[in-house]
Scaffold this active site. Sequence first.
Site, short mmCIF file in Angstrom:
data_model
loop_
_atom_site.label_atom_id
_atom_site.label_comp_id
_atom_site.label_asym_id
_atom_site.label_seq_id
_atom_site.Cartn_x
_atom_site.Cartn_y
_atom_site.Cartn_z
N HIS A 11 48.46 37.30 10.80
CA HIS A 11 49.24 36.66 11.86
C HIS A 11 48.80 37.11 13.26
O HIS A 11 48.28 38.21 13.42
CB HIS A 11 50.72 37.04 11.74
N HIS B 166 50.52 38.33 16.57
CA HIS B 166 51.81 38.90 16.97
C HIS B 166 51.96 38.82 18.48
O HIS B 166 50.99 38.68 19.22
CB HIS B 166 51.92 40.34 16.46
N HIS C 73 55.95 37.89 15.11
CA HIS C 73 54.94 36.83 15.16
C HIS C 73 55.02 36.09 16.49
O HIS C 73 56.11 35.87 17.03
CB HIS C 73 55.17 35.81 14.04
N HIS D 55 59.22 30.43 10.58
CA HIS D 55 58.01 30.91 9.92
C HIS D 55 57.66 29.96 8.79
O HIS D 55 58.55 29.43 8.11
CB HIS D 55 58.25 32.32 9.37
N HIS E 278 55.30 29.16 12.91
CA HIS E 278 55.01 29.86 14.17
C HIS E 278 53.58 29.57 14.58
O HIS E 278 52.71 29.40 13.72
CB HIS E 278 55.10 31.38 13.98
N ASP F 219 51.33 32.01 12.84
CA ASP F 219 51.14 31.99 11.38
C ASP F 219 49.73 31.51 11.07
O ASP F 219 49.34 30.40 11.45
CB ASP F 219 52.16 31.07 10.70
N HIS G 24 48.51 42.25 7.00
CA HIS G 24 49.59 42.90 6.26
C HIS G 24 49.14 43.33 4.87
O HIS G 24 48.14 42.82 4.34
CB HIS G 24 50.79 41.94 6.16
N ARG H 67 52.04 46.66 7.96
CA ARG H 67 50.89 46.25 8.78
C ARG H 67 49.76 47.23 8.52
O ARG H 67 49.89 48.41 8.80
CB ARG H 67 51.30 46.24 10.25
#
Length: 175
Positions: free
Chosen positions: A73, A75, A91, A99, A108, A111, A149, A166
């Site tokens: 993602h 962020h 995000h 999401h 998002h 994403d 992630h 993360r």
Amino acid sequence: MRIAAVPAAVALALIAGCSSMPWSGSSKASAQANLAPTLGHTARGVVDLTQRGDDVLVAAAFSGLTPGAHGFHVHEKGDCSAPDASSAGGHFNPTGKPHGDPMRGEHHLGDLPMLQADSSGNARINATIRGASLRGGATNLIGRAVVVHAAADDYRSQPAGDSGARVACGVITAK
């Protein structure tokens, strides 16, 4: 007087001509994020971003991942200083969407498609972020963070897809 006017006219013509040069506009804008592992992890990688029209193309390569699927993602904050990268915030979601899967439906802007690490922990991905920008404005990605992630993104859980810790983080900077 006439001699001074000629150089000034030439300078103005050169300045005007430069604004129409292909490199002076932001259509060729590019950026990069170098991802480093978070505390206790070994994942690292490089994400190259290139503006193409109203979209941003993403080309990325990673190593040090556990084999399998990993959430990936953009962020909201360009800050990877916390040992767990929590400083990168949530995000990136300038349009207020839920999401979701970036390949279909609402999602998002941050994403991205799932990373698939091979048995050696390496992953590569090419993707397009539709409606994103490297040229400023509300959808600008420069100054944000890219995060990988530990687990797969379920694309359903709100607000972040339940993709776990993360494991790598990097700030997007203009090239």
